[in-house]
Design a protein around this motif. Sequence first.
Motif, short mmCIF file in Angstrom:
data_model
loop_
_atom_site.label_atom_id
_atom_site.label_comp_id
_atom_site.label_asym_id
_atom_site.label_seq_id
_atom_site.Cartn_x
_atom_site.Cartn_y
_atom_site.Cartn_z
N ALA A 110 0.76 -1.13 0.00
CA ALA A 110 0.23 -0.44 -0.24
C ALA A 110 0.50 1.23 -0.24
CB ALA A 110 -1.40 -0.03 1.72
N VAL A 111 2.13 1.53 0.61
CA VAL A 111 2.77 2.34 0.75
C VAL A 111 2.85 2.58 -0.75
CG1 VAL A 111 4.86 3.51 1.40
CG2 VAL A 111 3.36 1.52 2.90
N GLU A 112 3.79 1.66 -1.51
CA GLU A 112 3.91 1.86 -3.08
C GLU A 112 3.46 1.80 -3.35
OE1 GLU A 112 7.08 2.36 -5.59
OE2 GLU A 112 7.37 1.68 -3.81
N LEU A 113 1.90 1.63 -3.51
CA LEU A 113 1.00 2.27 -4.12
C LEU A 113 0.53 3.61 -3.99
CD1 LEU A 113 -0.90 -1.26 -3.87
CD2 LEU A 113 0.01 -0.14 -6.14
N GLU A 114 0.64 3.76 -3.26
CA GLU A 114 -0.09 5.09 -2.78
C GLU A 114 1.45 6.23 -3.43
OE1 GLU A 114 -0.62 7.87 1.16
OE2 GLU A 114 -0.68 5.72 1.27
N ARG A 115 2.25 5.64 -3.77
CA ARG A 115 3.49 7.12 -5.08
C ARG A 115 3.09 6.80 -5.86
NH1 ARG A 115 7.53 3.69 -1.66
NH2 ARG A 115 8.78 4.92 0.08
N LEU A 116 1.97 6.06 -6.33
CA LEU A 116 1.97 5.78 -7.97
C LEU A 116 0.30 6.32 -7.70
CD1 LEU A 116 2.86 1.92 -8.75
CD2 LEU A 116 4.33 4.39 -8.85
N GLY A 117 -0.22 6.47 -6.84
CA GLY A 117 -1.41 7.82 -6.90
C GLY A 117 -2.79 7.27 -6.47
N ALA A 213 -2.03 -3.61 -12.31
CA ALA A 213 -2.60 -4.22 -13.68
C ALA A 213 -4.54 -3.98 -13.69
CB ALA A 213 -2.43 -5.03 -13.41
N ILE A 214 -4.80 -4.27 -12.90
CA ILE A 214 -6.19 -3.87 -13.09
C ILE A 214 -7.07 -2.24 -12.67
CG2 ILE A 214 -8.69 -4.27 -10.90
CD1 ILE A 214 -6.41 -6.17 -9.30
N MET A 215 -5.96 -1.29 -12.53
CA MET A 215 -6.03 -0.13 -12.42
C MET A 215 -6.00 0.33 -13.16
SD MET A 215 -7.43 0.77 -9.34
CE MET A 215 -7.87 2.51 -9.99
N HIS A 216 -4.72 -0.17 -14.30
CA HIS A 216 -5.09 0.54 -16.24
C HIS A 216 -5.63 -0.14 -17.10
CE1 HIS A 216 -2.41 0.60 -19.96
NE2 HIS A 216 -2.70 -1.75 -20.17
N GLU A 217 -6.81 -1.34 -16.86
CA GLU A 217 -7.68 -2.24 -17.30
C GLU A 217 -8.83 -1.29 -17.43
OE1 GLU A 217 -10.43 -6.30 -17.59
OE2 GLU A 217 -9.84 -5.71 -15.78
N ALA A 218 -8.81 -0.97 -15.73
CA ALA A 218 -10.56 0.47 -15.44
C ALA A 218 -9.55 1.68 -15.97
CB ALA A 218 -10.03 0.76 -14.14
N ASN A 219 -8.73 2.26 -15.80
CA ASN A 219 -8.24 3.51 -16.50
C ASN A 219 -7.23 4.07 -17.49
OD1 ASN A 219 -8.07 6.23 -17.61
ND2 ASN A 219 -8.51 7.03 -15.22
N PRO A 220 -6.25 3.09 -18.42
CA PRO A 220 -5.79 3.28 -19.33
C PRO A 220 -4.71 4.10 -19.58
CG PRO A 220 -7.52 2.76 -20.91
CD PRO A 220 -7.89 2.29 -19.62
N GLU A 221 -5.99 5.33 -19.61
CA GLU A 221 -4.80 7.19 -19.60
C GLU A 221 -4.53 7.32 -18.52
OE1 GLU A 221 -7.69 9.73 -21.48
OE2 GLU A 221 -8.13 8.31 -23.17
N LYS A 222 -4.93 6.92 -17.31
CA LYS A 222 -4.27 7.25 -15.97
C LYS A 222 -2.97 6.93 -15.35
CE LYS A 222 -5.99 8.93 -10.84
NZ LYS A 222 -7.21 9.49 -10.33
N TYR A 223 -3.07 5.51 -15.30
CA TYR A 223 -3.13 4.28 -15.40
C TYR A 223 -2.21 3.74 -16.24
CZ TYR A 223 -4.77 5.68 -10.77
OH TYR A 223 -5.34 6.26 -9.65
N PRO A 224 -0.73 4.18 -17.35
CA PRO A 224 -0.32 3.38 -18.58
C PRO A 224 0.52 1.83 -18.30
CG PRO A 224 0.81 4.80 -18.11
CD PRO A 224 -0.37 5.67 -17.01
N SER A 225 0.18 1.23 -19.34
CA SER A 225 1.31 0.38 -18.78
C SER A 225 2.56 -0.02 -18.38
CB SER A 225 1.05 -0.87 -20.12
OG SER A 225 1.39 -2.08 -19.89
N MET A 226 3.33 -0.38 -17.40
CA MET A 226 4.37 -0.88 -17.28
C MET A 226 5.09 -0.96 -17.95
SD MET A 226 4.11 -1.24 -12.43
CE MET A 226 3.45 0.52 -11.67
N PHE A 227 5.09 -2.12 -18.52
CA PHE A 227 5.19 -3.02 -19.49
C PHE A 227 5.32 -3.05 -21.14
CE2 PHE A 227 3.85 -5.34 -15.95
CZ PHE A 227 4.49 -5.38 -14.17
#
Length: 227
Positions: A110-117, A213-227
């Motif tokens: 959760a700490v790392e994910l918070e850094r990713l918004g 990956a779940i957030m990317h699927e839901a909103n790919p513009e806000k959370y672009p693919s890491m790979f």
Amino acid sequence: PLIIRTRGHRLEGIWHSGSPMSVILGSLRGLHVCVPRNMTQAAGMYNTLFRSDEPAIVVECLNGYRLKERLPENVGEFTVPIGYAECVKEGRDITVVSYGSTLRVVEEAAVELERLGILIEIIDAQTLQPFDKGKLCAESLKKTNKLLIVDEDVPGGASAFILQEILEKQNGYYLLDSQPRTLTAKAHRPPYGSDGDYFSKPSSDDVVETVYAIMHEANPEKYPSMF
């Protein structure tokens, strides 16, 4: 009344690892199955069980024995209700349900994910039998609409049990706007040592990648693919 005290989760070595919660869930019907995230919660569960007339099994976190916790002033008096989940961290983006030692893994992620918004809501199941009588998981899904279940059992084990409880019994299916996911241990006993534990069981890195990956699927513009 009978209380079975045992320990498990996050063990190392081929003969010491594994978390066969599905075996317990399938063969010990009629017993409360308690899976505290730490020794403080375990103490509260024991206090509740001592005052009741119900049989139970309490699976303590073996690797939690070496962790320091603040001792409650009322350690012999406070109780943890059996059958009720607890929200240990509020969030808005995704509901992550876990228990036992993997709960701490999720908290680290959760700490790392918070850094990713990404703000995850963490639900500690606390007991698997009965499971979340207050339907806290469904209440959380009303806000986040996304679900990830993290546990150490093999694929199709305790995570599948939890998924059915939430989707069917709590009608959580109707609250989702993306595919629910499970993150479990691999379908084998891990090799000996910390590396075997890391690559065979869910790690904080696995949680971060799966949630993203779940957030990317839901909103790919806000959370672009890491790979």
